[in-house]
Design a protein around this motif. Sequence first.
Motif, PDB file in Angstrom:
ATOM      1  N   LEU A   1     -14.306 -13.949 -11.891  1.00  0.00           N
ATOM      2  CA  LEU A   1     -13.380 -12.850 -11.539  1.00  0.00           C
ATOM      3  C   LEU A   1     -13.649 -12.688 -10.057  1.00  0.00           C
ATOM      4  CD1 LEU A   1     -13.187 -10.804 -14.482  1.00  0.00           C
ATOM      5  CD2 LEU A   1     -11.411 -12.113 -13.708  1.00  0.00           C
ATOM      6  N   ASP A   2     -15.042 -12.587  -9.560  1.00  0.00           N
ATOM      7  CA  ASP A   2     -15.334 -12.131  -8.273  1.00  0.00           C
ATOM      8  C   ASP A   2     -15.296 -13.195  -7.217  1.00  0.00           C
ATOM      9  OD1 ASP A   2     -16.144  -9.927  -9.515  1.00  0.00           O
ATOM     10  OD2 ASP A   2     -18.427  -9.976  -9.275  1.00  0.00           O
ATOM     11  N   ALA A   3     -15.144 -14.546  -7.807  1.00  0.00           N
ATOM     12  CA  ALA A   3     -14.953 -15.573  -6.665  1.00  0.00           C
ATOM     13  C   ALA A   3     -13.542 -15.974  -6.445  1.00  0.00           C
ATOM     14  CB  ALA A   3     -15.610 -16.647  -7.428  1.00  0.00           C
ATOM     15  N   MET A   4     -12.456 -15.703  -7.133  1.00  0.00           N
ATOM     16  CA  MET A   4     -11.098 -15.615  -6.875  1.00  0.00           C
ATOM     17  C   MET A   4     -10.157 -14.659  -6.939  1.00  0.00           C
ATOM     18  SD  MET A   4      -8.595 -17.986  -6.315  1.00  0.00           S
ATOM     19  CE  MET A   4      -9.516 -19.257  -5.973  1.00  0.00           C
ATOM     20  N   PRO A   5      -9.439 -14.331  -5.908  1.00  0.00           N
ATOM     21  CA  PRO A   5      -8.640 -13.204  -5.799  1.00  0.00           C
ATOM     22  C   PRO A   5      -7.432 -13.420  -6.514  1.00  0.00           C
ATOM     23  CG  PRO A   5      -8.878 -14.057  -3.595  1.00  0.00           C
ATOM     24  CD  PRO A   5      -9.697 -14.837  -4.436  1.00  0.00           C
ATOM     25  N   VAL A   6      -6.940 -14.663  -6.785  1.00  0.00           N
ATOM     26  CA  VAL A   6      -5.864 -14.942  -7.210  1.00  0.00           C
ATOM     27  C   VAL A   6      -5.759 -15.090  -8.539  1.00  0.00           C
ATOM     28  CG1 VAL A   6      -3.631 -16.546  -7.320  1.00  0.00           C
ATOM     29  CG2 VAL A   6      -4.910 -15.978  -5.127  1.00  0.00           C
ATOM     30  N   ALA A   7      -4.957 -14.118  -9.286  1.00  0.00           N
ATOM     31  CA  ALA A   7      -4.687 -14.447 -10.790  1.00  0.00           C
ATOM     32  C   ALA A   7      -3.364 -14.436 -11.246  1.00  0.00           C
ATOM     33  CB  ALA A   7      -5.210 -12.973 -11.512  1.00  0.00           C
ATOM     34  N   HIS A   8      -3.211 -14.826 -12.620  1.00  0.00           N
ATOM     35  CA  HIS A   8      -1.863 -14.861 -13.095  1.00  0.00           C
ATOM     36  C   HIS A   8      -1.792 -13.871 -14.203  1.00  0.00           C
ATOM     37  CE1 HIS A   8      -1.838 -18.584 -10.554  1.00  0.00           C
ATOM     38  NE2 HIS A   8      -0.410 -18.587 -10.742  1.00  0.00           N
ATOM     39  N   ILE A   9      -0.742 -13.065 -14.524  1.00  0.00           N
ATOM     40  CA  ILE A   9      -0.582 -12.308 -15.628  1.00  0.00           C
ATOM     41  C   ILE A   9       0.481 -12.836 -16.276  1.00  0.00           C
ATOM     42  CG2 ILE A   9      -0.253  -9.690 -16.069  1.00  0.00           C
ATOM     43  CD1 ILE A   9      -2.624 -10.168 -14.172  1.00  0.00           C
ATOM     44  N   ALA A  10       0.356 -12.797 -17.453  1.00  0.00           N
ATOM     45  CA  ALA A  10       1.275 -13.413 -18.628  1.00  0.00           C
ATOM     46  C   ALA A  10       1.587 -12.166 -19.586  1.00  0.00           C
ATOM     47  CB  ALA A  10       0.770 -14.417 -19.420  1.00  0.00           C
ATOM     48  N   TYR A  11       2.985 -12.086 -19.679  1.00  0.00           N
ATOM     49  CA  TYR A  11       3.569 -10.988 -20.619  1.00  0.00           C
ATOM     50  C   TYR A  11       4.960 -11.283 -21.011  1.00  0.00           C
ATOM     51  CZ  TYR A  11       5.866 -10.232 -16.010  1.00  0.00           C
ATOM     52  OH  TYR A  11       6.445 -10.323 -14.587  1.00  0.00           O
ATOM     53  N   LEU A  12       5.444 -10.318 -21.652  1.00  0.00           N
ATOM     54  CA  LEU A  12       6.745 -10.407 -22.083  1.00  0.00           C
ATOM     55  C   LEU A  12       7.673  -9.396 -21.540  1.00  0.00           C
ATOM     56  CD1 LEU A  12       6.508 -10.839 -25.954  1.00  0.00           C
ATOM     57  CD2 LEU A  12       6.962 -12.583 -24.333  1.00  0.00           C
TER      58      LEU A  12
ATOM     59  N   GLY B   1      11.961  -9.950 -23.809  1.00  0.00           N
ATOM     60  CA  GLY B   1      11.710 -10.924 -24.776  1.00  0.00           C
ATOM     61  C   GLY B   1      11.413 -12.235 -24.431  1.00  0.00           C
ATOM     62  N   GLN B   2      11.459 -12.429 -23.129  1.00  0.00           N
ATOM     63  CA  GLN B   2      10.992 -13.579 -22.346  1.00  0.00           C
ATOM     64  C   GLN B   2       9.627 -13.572 -21.823  1.00  0.00           C
ATOM     65  OE1 GLN B   2      13.350 -16.313 -22.298  1.00  0.00           O
ATOM     66  NE2 GLN B   2      14.579 -14.791 -23.519  1.00  0.00           N
ATOM     67  N   PRO B   3       9.088 -14.945 -22.158  1.00  0.00           N
ATOM     68  CA  PRO B   3       7.732 -14.942 -21.402  1.00  0.00           C
ATOM     69  C   PRO B   3       7.668 -15.118 -19.935  1.00  0.00           C
ATOM     70  CG  PRO B   3       8.296 -17.114 -22.495  1.00  0.00           C
ATOM     71  CD  PRO B   3       9.359 -16.159 -22.872  1.00  0.00           C
ATOM     72  N   ILE B   4       6.982 -14.348 -19.407  1.00  0.00           N
ATOM     73  CA  ILE B   4       6.831 -14.312 -17.909  1.00  0.00           C
ATOM     74  C   ILE B   4       5.455 -14.614 -17.184  1.00  0.00           C
ATOM     75  CG2 ILE B   4       7.308 -13.272 -15.684  1.00  0.00           C
ATOM     76  CD1 ILE B   4       9.718 -13.867 -17.055  1.00  0.00           C
ATOM     77  N   VAL B   5       5.282 -15.221 -16.378  1.00  0.00           N
ATOM     78  CA  VAL B   5       3.750 -15.460 -15.715  1.00  0.00           C
ATOM     79  C   VAL B   5       3.838 -15.012 -14.386  1.00  0.00           C
ATOM     80  CG1 VAL B   5       1.754 -16.856 -15.139  1.00  0.00           C
ATOM     81  CG2 VAL B   5       2.901 -17.182 -17.629  1.00  0.00           C
ATOM     82  N   THR B   6       3.271 -14.137 -13.915  1.00  0.00           N
ATOM     83  CA  THR B   6       3.327 -13.855 -12.304  1.00  0.00           C
ATOM     84  C   THR B   6       2.125 -13.841 -11.704  1.00  0.00           C
ATOM     85  OG1 THR B   6       4.853 -12.204 -12.846  1.00  0.00           O
ATOM     86  CG2 THR B   6       4.042 -11.522 -10.683  1.00  0.00           C
ATOM     87  N   PRO B   7       1.943 -14.310 -10.627  1.00  0.00           N
ATOM     88  CA  PRO B   7       0.765 -14.252  -9.545  1.00  0.00           C
ATOM     89  C   PRO B   7       0.593 -13.079  -8.922  1.00  0.00           C
ATOM     90  CG  PRO B   7       2.499 -15.661  -8.614  1.00  0.00           C
ATOM     91  CD  PRO B   7       2.831 -15.227  -9.803  1.00  0.00           C
ATOM     92  N   THR B   8      -0.724 -12.769  -8.901  1.00  0.00           N
ATOM     93  CA  THR B   8      -1.079 -11.439  -8.173  1.00  0.00           C
ATOM     94  C   THR B   8      -2.311 -11.524  -7.495  1.00  0.00           C
ATOM     95  OG1 THR B   8      -0.968  -9.146  -8.158  1.00  0.00           O
ATOM     96  CG2 THR B   8      -1.661 -10.260 -10.110  1.00  0.00           C
ATOM     97  N   LEU B   9      -2.660 -10.559  -6.847  1.00  0.00           N
ATOM     98  CA  LEU B   9      -3.987 -10.436  -6.229  1.00  0.00           C
ATOM     99  C   LEU B   9      -4.862  -9.608  -7.453  1.00  0.00           C
ATOM    100  CD1 LEU B   9      -3.760 -10.195  -2.447  1.00  0.00           C
ATOM    101  CD2 LEU B   9      -4.448 -12.048  -3.775  1.00  0.00           C
TER     102      LEU B   9
ATOM    103  N   GLY C   1     -16.900  -3.218 -11.694  1.00  0.00           N
ATOM    104  CA  GLY C   1     -17.649  -2.883 -13.115  1.00  0.00           C
ATOM    105  C   GLY C   1     -16.836  -3.620 -14.202  1.00  0.00           C
ATOM    106  N   ASP C   2     -16.484  -2.836 -15.386  1.00  0.00           N
ATOM    107  CA  ASP C   2     -15.889  -3.475 -16.458  1.00  0.00           C
ATOM    108  C   ASP C   2     -14.331  -3.277 -16.557  1.00  0.00           C
ATOM    109  OD1 ASP C   2     -18.156  -3.702 -17.695  1.00  0.00           O
ATOM    110  OD2 ASP C   2     -18.299  -1.702 -18.641  1.00  0.00           O
ATOM    111  N   ARG C   3     -13.890  -3.184 -15.192  1.00  0.00           N
ATOM    112  CA  ARG C   3     -12.423  -3.311 -15.217  1.00  0.00           C
ATOM    113  C   ARG C   3     -11.768  -4.353 -14.036  1.00  0.00           C
ATOM    114  NH1 ARG C   3      -9.046  -0.031 -17.890  1.00  0.00           N
ATOM    115  NH2 ARG C   3      -9.955   1.438 -19.039  1.00  0.00           N
ATOM    116  N   VAL C   4     -10.756  -4.985 -14.392  1.00  0.00           N
ATOM    117  CA  VAL C   4     -10.110  -5.716 -13.353  1.00  0.00           C
ATOM    118  C   VAL C   4      -8.849  -4.970 -12.943  1.00  0.00           C
ATOM    119  CG1 VAL C   4      -8.933  -8.159 -13.148  1.00  0.00           C
ATOM    120  CG2 VAL C   4     -10.912  -7.890 -14.329  1.00  0.00           C
ATOM    121  N   TYR C   5      -8.554  -5.019 -11.678  1.00  0.00           N
ATOM    122  CA  TYR C   5      -7.259  -4.298 -11.052  1.00  0.00           C
ATOM    123  C   TYR C   5      -6.362  -5.149 -10.449  1.00  0.00           C
ATOM    124  CZ  TYR C   5     -10.189   0.002 -11.913  1.00  0.00           C
ATOM    125  OH  TYR C   5     -10.900   1.025 -12.304  1.00  0.00           O
ATOM    126  N   TRP C   6      -5.193  -4.948 -10.329  1.00  0.00           N
ATOM    127  CA  TRP C   6      -4.076  -5.614  -9.664  1.00  0.00           C
ATOM    128  C   TRP C   6      -2.999  -4.733  -9.375  1.00  0.00           C
ATOM    129  CZ3 TRP C   6      -4.684  -6.262 -14.881  1.00  0.00           C
ATOM    130  CH2 TRP C   6      -3.561  -5.845 -15.726  1.00  0.00           C
TER     131      TRP C   6
END
Length: 219
Positions: A34-45, A48-56, A61-66
């Motif tokens: 997580l610390d090495a790569m700022p680009v993430a992909h968030i998958a959600y509905l 009713g449609q599956p979506i994947v969105t890239p973000t930073l 600590g114990d949380r990831v933020y975008w």
Amino acid sequence: MTSSNDAGAPSARTLVKRYRHLAHYDRETIDAILDAMPVAHIAYLHEGQPIVTPTLQWREGDRVYWHGAAKGRMMRATEGADVCLTVSILDGLVLARSAFNFNVNHRSAMLFGKAEAVTDPKEKIRLLTRLVNGFAPDQWDKLRPATESEITATAILSLKIEEASAKVRSGPPEDNESDYAHPVWAGVLPIRLTVGAPEPDPRNSPGVAAPDLSGYSIG
């Protein structure tokens, strides 16, 4: 997962079933990816449609933020909802003696959980400061101050790192024993993300200095 040094038992969603020998469930490995790569992909509905969105993304600590636009589809659809967050780093192309043993060296992490919104304006500013300064140290204080409307229009979501797994592959190809005598080149083509020299905006004010990015790296 209670600390960065404790291994967590995989859940039904995070249990790696394919290439199990590449699986990692310890926080040290997951946090490092997580610390090495700022680009993430968030998958959600969404409707009713599956979506994947890239973000930073960034970790504290114990949380990831975008972050994203407060009125954007991703932020509206994911607040309080189950999401899957993934981060991937490509380290090399693995060329084998058989097409069916071609592979990639990589590090990847997958997290599951409910997205929680950050609603306190002061905390949002603190987290956005952390995001900006993570790219360029002390840059936030040099910028034009953020306006109230900009802060309101920006949403920040977070995910607690409780249900997560990682996969890591490195090394040469793994061919069938009978294929090692086949006369074709095999090995790894390394891939690295590098940070180049700053390229100034032609409309910069005279005399402004570029931020010191000498210690910044990705991957």
